[in-house]
Scaffold this motif. Structure first.
Motif, PDB file in Angstrom:
ATOM      1  N   VAL A 195       0.840  -1.196   0.000  1.00 28.39           N
ATOM      2  CA  VAL A 195       0.000   0.000   0.000  1.00 28.39           C
ATOM      3  C   VAL A 195       0.875   1.245   0.000  1.00 28.39           C
ATOM      4  CG1 VAL A 195      -1.927  -1.140   1.179  1.00 28.39           C
ATOM      5  CG2 VAL A 195      -0.227   0.063   2.536  1.00 28.39           C
ATOM      6  N   ALA A 196       0.415   2.274  -0.672  1.00 29.39           N
ATOM      7  CA  ALA A 196       1.065   3.582  -0.615  1.00 29.39           C
ATOM      8  C   ALA A 196       0.233   4.447   0.319  1.00 29.39           C
ATOM      9  CB  ALA A 196       1.149   4.212  -1.997  1.00 29.39           C
ATOM     10  N   VAL A 197       0.906   5.160   1.209  1.00 34.92           N
ATOM     11  CA  VAL A 197       0.231   5.956   2.224  1.00 34.92           C
ATOM     12  C   VAL A 197       0.894   7.323   2.359  1.00 34.92           C
ATOM     13  CG1 VAL A 197      -0.583   3.966   3.550  1.00 34.92           C
ATOM     14  CG2 VAL A 197       1.641   4.931   4.051  1.00 34.92           C
ATOM     15  N   SER A 198       0.201   8.222   3.032  1.00 37.51           N
ATOM     16  CA  SER A 198       0.737   9.532   3.351  1.00 37.51           C
ATOM     17  C   SER A 198       1.209   9.484   4.798  1.00 37.51           C
ATOM     18  CB  SER A 198      -0.349  10.601   3.184  1.00 37.51           C
ATOM     19  OG  SER A 198       0.166  11.873   3.516  1.00 37.51           O
ATOM     20  N   GLY A 199       2.497   9.578   5.011  1.00 35.13           N
ATOM     21  CA  GLY A 199       3.053   9.474   6.361  1.00 35.13           C
ATOM     22  C   GLY A 199       3.341   8.041   6.720  1.00 35.13           C
ATOM     23  N   GLN A 200       4.208   7.853   7.697  1.00 37.68           N
ATOM     24  CA  GLN A 200       4.605   6.517   8.110  1.00 37.68           C
ATOM     25  C   GLN A 200       3.541   5.893   8.998  1.00 37.68           C
ATOM     26  OE1 GLN A 200       8.480   6.172   9.873  1.00 37.68           O
ATOM     27  NE2 GLN A 200       8.071   4.140  10.654  1.00 37.68           N
TER      28      GLN A 200
ATOM     29  N   ALA B  32      -7.907   6.904  -2.694  1.00 36.93           N
ATOM     30  CA  ALA B  32      -8.188   8.156  -1.996  1.00 36.93           C
ATOM     31  C   ALA B  32      -7.135   9.193  -2.372  1.00 36.93           C
ATOM     32  CB  ALA B  32      -8.187   7.939  -0.487  1.00 36.93           C
ATOM     33  N   ALA B  33      -7.537  10.448  -2.376  1.00 36.79           N
ATOM     34  CA  ALA B  33      -6.603  11.536  -2.687  1.00 36.79           C
ATOM     35  C   ALA B  33      -5.656  11.766  -1.527  1.00 36.79           C
ATOM     36  CB  ALA B  33      -7.379  12.814  -2.989  1.00 36.79           C
ATOM     37  N   GLY B  34      -4.441  12.167  -1.847  1.00 39.86           N
ATOM     38  CA  GLY B  34      -3.440  12.462  -0.830  1.00 39.86           C
ATOM     39  C   GLY B  34      -2.062  12.441  -1.437  1.00 39.86           C
ATOM     40  N   THR B  35      -1.066  12.700  -0.620  1.00 41.98           N
ATOM     41  CA  THR B  35       0.318  12.664  -1.086  1.00 41.98           C
ATOM     42  C   THR B  35       0.981  11.392  -0.577  1.00 41.98           C
ATOM     43  OG1 THR B  35       0.450  15.069  -1.109  1.00 41.98           O
ATOM     44  CG2 THR B  35       2.536  13.866  -1.092  1.00 41.98           C
ATOM     45  N   ALA B  36       1.267  10.484  -1.503  1.00 44.82           N
ATOM     46  CA  ALA B  36       1.933   9.229  -1.147  1.00 44.82           C
ATOM     47  C   ALA B  36       3.411   9.515  -0.921  1.00 44.82           C
ATOM     48  CB  ALA B  36       1.745   8.212  -2.256  1.00 44.82           C
ATOM     49  N   ASP B  37       3.910   9.188   0.263  1.00 42.94           N
ATOM     50  CA  ASP B  37       5.333   9.364   0.552  1.00 42.94           C
ATOM     51  C   ASP B  37       5.940   8.156   1.267  1.00 42.94           C
ATOM     52  OD1 ASP B  37       4.238   9.726   3.083  1.00 42.94           O
ATOM     53  OD2 ASP B  37       4.797  11.830   3.225  1.00 42.94           O
ATOM     54  N   HIS B  38       5.122   7.138   1.503  1.00 42.99           N
ATOM     55  CA  HIS B  38       5.593   5.885   2.096  1.00 42.99           C
ATOM     56  C   HIS B  38       4.916   4.708   1.395  1.00 42.99           C
ATOM     57  CE1 HIS B  38       6.872   8.536   5.348  1.00 42.99           C
ATOM     58  NE2 HIS B  38       7.610   7.540   5.799  1.00 42.99           N
ATOM     59  N   VAL B  39       5.620   3.593   1.356  1.00 47.37           N
ATOM     60  CA  VAL B  39       5.072   2.344   0.843  1.00 47.37           C
ATOM     61  C   VAL B  39       5.224   1.313   1.948  1.00 47.37           C
ATOM     62  CG1 VAL B  39       5.307   0.534  -0.894  1.00 47.37           C
ATOM     63  CG2 VAL B  39       5.650   2.912  -1.545  1.00 47.37           C
ATOM     64  N   ALA B  40       4.157   0.552   2.181  1.00 47.33           N
ATOM     65  CA  ALA B  40       4.171  -0.450   3.241  1.00 47.33           C
ATOM     66  C   ALA B  40       3.796  -1.814   2.685  1.00 47.33           C
ATOM     67  CB  ALA B  40       3.195  -0.061   4.347  1.00 47.33           C
ATOM     68  N   LEU B  41       4.433  -2.839   3.223  1.00 46.81           N
ATOM     69  CA  LEU B  41       4.069  -4.222   2.926  1.00 46.81           C
ATOM     70  C   LEU B  41       3.327  -4.757   4.136  1.00 46.81           C
ATOM     71  CD1 LEU B  41       7.425  -5.430   1.347  1.00 46.81           C
ATOM     72  CD2 LEU B  41       5.291  -4.923   0.146  1.00 46.81           C
ATOM     73  N   ILE B  42       2.145  -5.328   3.882  1.00 43.09           N
ATOM     74  CA  ILE B  42       1.325  -5.828   4.975  1.00 43.09           C
ATOM     75  C   ILE B  42       0.921  -7.275   4.728  1.00 43.09           C
ATOM     76  CG2 ILE B  42       0.476  -3.545   5.638  1.00 43.09           C
ATOM     77  CD1 ILE B  42      -2.107  -4.110   4.144  1.00 43.09           C
TER      78      ILE B  42
END
Length: 122
Positions: free
Chosen positions: A24-29, A75-85
């Motif tokens: 997943v790409a997310v905004s913030g860690q 969803a709209a936002g600024t992706a700056d982290h990628v997480a593996l879940i």
């Protein structure tokens, strides 16, 4: 005295990373599995075929994570982290930064290939 770790030892932690079922790409860690899921801007299903074990670039071992393209933006936002879940275990396995990119809901985005490296003991 020299230090040594077998590739089996180094690969062990990387095999946990390979158990990820979603990227997943997310905004913030995100600090937890729930935060990664709730904050996802885009996502891609993952299988073990999306990961490749290899010798590390610097030392030790690494696991390459396959690039993904044409991912739907949830969803709209600024992706700056990628997480593996890992959905089955509700685990946040690995988080890394990525170049910040503004995403618009309904659009698409690509995530470049990347790797996780475990260095040999020094």
């Amino acid at each position: 005295m020299a230090k040594f770790a077998s590739n089996d030892v180094l690969d062990g932690s990387l095999l946990v990373v390979r158990s990820a079922t979603r990227m997943v790409a997310v905004s913030g860690q995100p600090g937890s599995f729930a935060a990664a899921v709730a904050g996802r801007l885009t996502e891609a299903a993952m299988t073990t075929a999306d990961f490749a074990l290899a010798a590390g670039d610097i030392s030790g071992r690494k696991i390459g994570v396959a690039a993904r393209s044409g991912l739907a933006v949830i969803a709209a936002g600024t992706a700056d982290h990628v997480a593996l879940i890992d959905d089955a275990g509700s685990r946040l396995l690995y988080v890394t930064t990525c170049p910040a990119q503004a995403l618009a809901a309904g659009g698409t985005v690509s995530i470049a290939g990347w790797s996780v490296e475990v260095g040999a003991p020094a």
